[in-house]
Design an enzyme around this catalytic site. Structure first.
Site, mmCIF file in Angstrom:
data_model
loop_
_atom_site.group_PDB
_atom_site.id
_atom_site.type_symbol
_atom_site.label_atom_id
_atom_site.label_comp_id
_atom_site.label_asym_id
_atom_site.label_seq_id
_atom_site.Cartn_x
_atom_site.Cartn_y
_atom_site.Cartn_z
ATOM 1 N N CYS A 284 0.813 -1.224 0.000
ATOM 2 C CA CYS A 284 0.000 0.000 0.000
ATOM 3 C C CYS A 284 0.842 1.268 0.000
ATOM 4 O O CYS A 284 0.636 2.176 -0.812
ATOM 5 C CB CYS A 284 -0.985 -0.022 1.166
ATOM 6 S SG CYS A 284 -0.242 0.059 2.815
ATOM 7 N N HIS A 332 -2.611 1.383 6.910
ATOM 8 C CA HIS A 332 -2.991 1.248 5.499
ATOM 9 C C HIS A 332 -3.165 2.634 4.908
ATOM 10 O O HIS A 332 -3.513 3.586 5.604
ATOM 11 C CB HIS A 332 -4.286 0.440 5.350
ATOM 12 C CG HIS A 332 -4.583 0.068 3.922
ATOM 13 N ND1 HIS A 332 -3.809 -0.828 3.222
ATOM 14 C CD2 HIS A 332 -5.549 0.490 3.062
ATOM 15 C CE1 HIS A 332 -4.292 -0.958 1.997
ATOM 16 N NE2 HIS A 332 -5.334 -0.153 1.869
ATOM 17 N N HIS A 344 -5.743 1.785 -4.311
ATOM 18 C CA HIS A 344 -4.856 1.241 -3.274
ATOM 19 C C HIS A 344 -4.450 -0.187 -3.607
ATOM 20 O O HIS A 344 -5.055 -0.845 -4.461
ATOM 21 C CB HIS A 344 -5.521 1.305 -1.886
ATOM 22 C CG HIS A 344 -6.638 0.317 -1.698
ATOM 23 N ND1 HIS A 344 -6.908 -0.293 -0.490
ATOM 24 C CD2 HIS A 344 -7.573 -0.172 -2.562
ATOM 25 C CE1 HIS A 344 -7.939 -1.103 -0.614
ATOM 26 N NE2 HIS A 344 -8.370 -1.044 -1.853
#
Length: 370
Positions: A284, A332, A344
């Site tokens: 990510c 994240h 993402h």
């Protein structure tokens, strides 16, 4: 087969044959005694094998528990991935700093050796002059012109000697300081490498646990699990949008933000791999950091450091290119691309994709080019 059953079967065959004969035109009728016949093996009835009962479907509430457990395992893997990336970044910096220190100490050692050679040459010159130091020879001269020349030479020599001694002392101190610094950095590098290895082990263990859990599910159950995940994401995104959060959001990006979004968009479909920064796979924060690097802005490598060091902006004022940080521990990150969506790299087993920005718990938004 018993005799009674054979007799009935024979009688049935006789009747069928008789009917057939009667049904064919031009066939003479004759009374033919029926001979007992054994049935063909093909006509022997077979008992069907009992069917294997289908496994009972797993109730949705049990699949929800599985989904929660998978989310927990992958979240733990994300935490460890951030720790791995942070340790990797530290190892990279420490290695570069150590290389620079070694280069500097090597140059200092060479310079120190040259200064000591100069000092040795001065000592050898003094020896060649019968061991008399310059001051003694200056005082013993009886020639006025030579006296003046000697005074200048003596002064210059004294200055040169003083400078030589001072420079030697300075280099020796710097060399010792750099040597101590290198030793300390080496110890820190070893600690960072151990932290990196420990995080790497944790990532692999959590992913292995998640894959083992998923492998116990049937294909239909995996499909239902995916559907439950989609429903949960849709509910979360709908609730987020219904809150009016996007009323003030902008869909116009800065020049850098537009380039970062273009880079992220070009990575769609590439697999998530923990610790990866491209070009063929990403995690990510690897995706977001590389997207902004392509736009000409260097940002921290991990989502936690991005949250810590980049400028925070209100979620209602975010614009394309901004980074949306998720979960309370900032483990994240996705890139906002407008219209309530992010790009993402979700987790192991998934690919870079577009999803609703509100499908996960938002911690906040940061702007790399504030």
């Amino acid at each position: 087969m018993g005799r009674g059953k054979r007799g009935l079967l024979a009688a049935a065959v006789t009747v069928v044959c008789a009917v057939t004969v009667l049904a064919v035109p031009g066939t003479a009728f004759a009374s033919v005694p029926a001979a007992p016949a054994e049935p063909s093996p093909r006509t022997t009835p077979r008992t069907p094998a009992p069917a294997t009962p289908a496994p009972a479907p797993v109730p949705d509430r049990e699949l929800e528990k599985v989904r929660a457990e998978l989310d927990s395992l992958y979240h733990d893997a994300a935490v460890a991935t951030d720790a791995y990336n942070a340790a990797e970044e530290k190892v990279r910096k420490q290695s570069a700093q150590l290389a620079a220190l070694h280069k500097r100490t090597d140059a200092a050692r060479q310079e120190l050796a040259d200064l000591k050679n100069q000092a040795g040459a001065a000592a050898r010159a003094q020896y060649r002059d019968n061991g008399l130091p310059p001051m003694a020879r200056f005082l013993l001269t009886d020639n006025p012109e030579r006296f003046a020349d000697g005074a200048g030479t003596l002064l210059n020599g004294a200055r040169a000697t003083k400078k030589l001694i001072a420079e030697t002392d300075r280099l020796e101190r710097e060399l010792q300081r750099d040597t101590d610094d290198a030793a300390a950095r080496w110890k820190k590098l070893e600690r960072d490498r151990k932290d990196k290895a420990a995080a790497q082990k944790t990532v692999r263990e959590r992913i292995k646990d998640a894959e083992k859990l998923e492998s116990r599910l049937q294909k239909q159950e995996m499909e239902r699990l995916a559907e439950l995940e989609r429903r949960a994401a849709h509910r979360a995104q709908t609730a987020w949008l219904d809150s009016g959060v996007l009323k003030k959001a902008r869909d116009s990006a800065s020049a850098g933000g537009a380039r970062a979004v273009a880079f992220a968009t070009a990575q769609l479909g590439k697999p998530y791999v923990w610790g990866a920064e491209g070009p063929d796979s990403f995690d990510c924060s690897g995706l977001t950091s590389q997207a902004w690097a392509d736009a000409g802005t260097v940002i921290p490598r991990t989502s936690q450091e991005q949250w810590k060091h980049l400028r925070h902006v209100d979620v209602t004022k975010m614009r394309p290119g901004d980074l949306v940080i998720y979960f309370a521990d900032a483990t994240h990150v996705g890139m906002y691309v407008g219209d309530g969506k992010i790009i993402h790299a979700p987790r192991p087993g998934r690919t870079v994709t577009v999803t609703g920005a509100g499908t996960m718990p938002i911690l906040g938004v940061v702007r790399p080019d504030a």
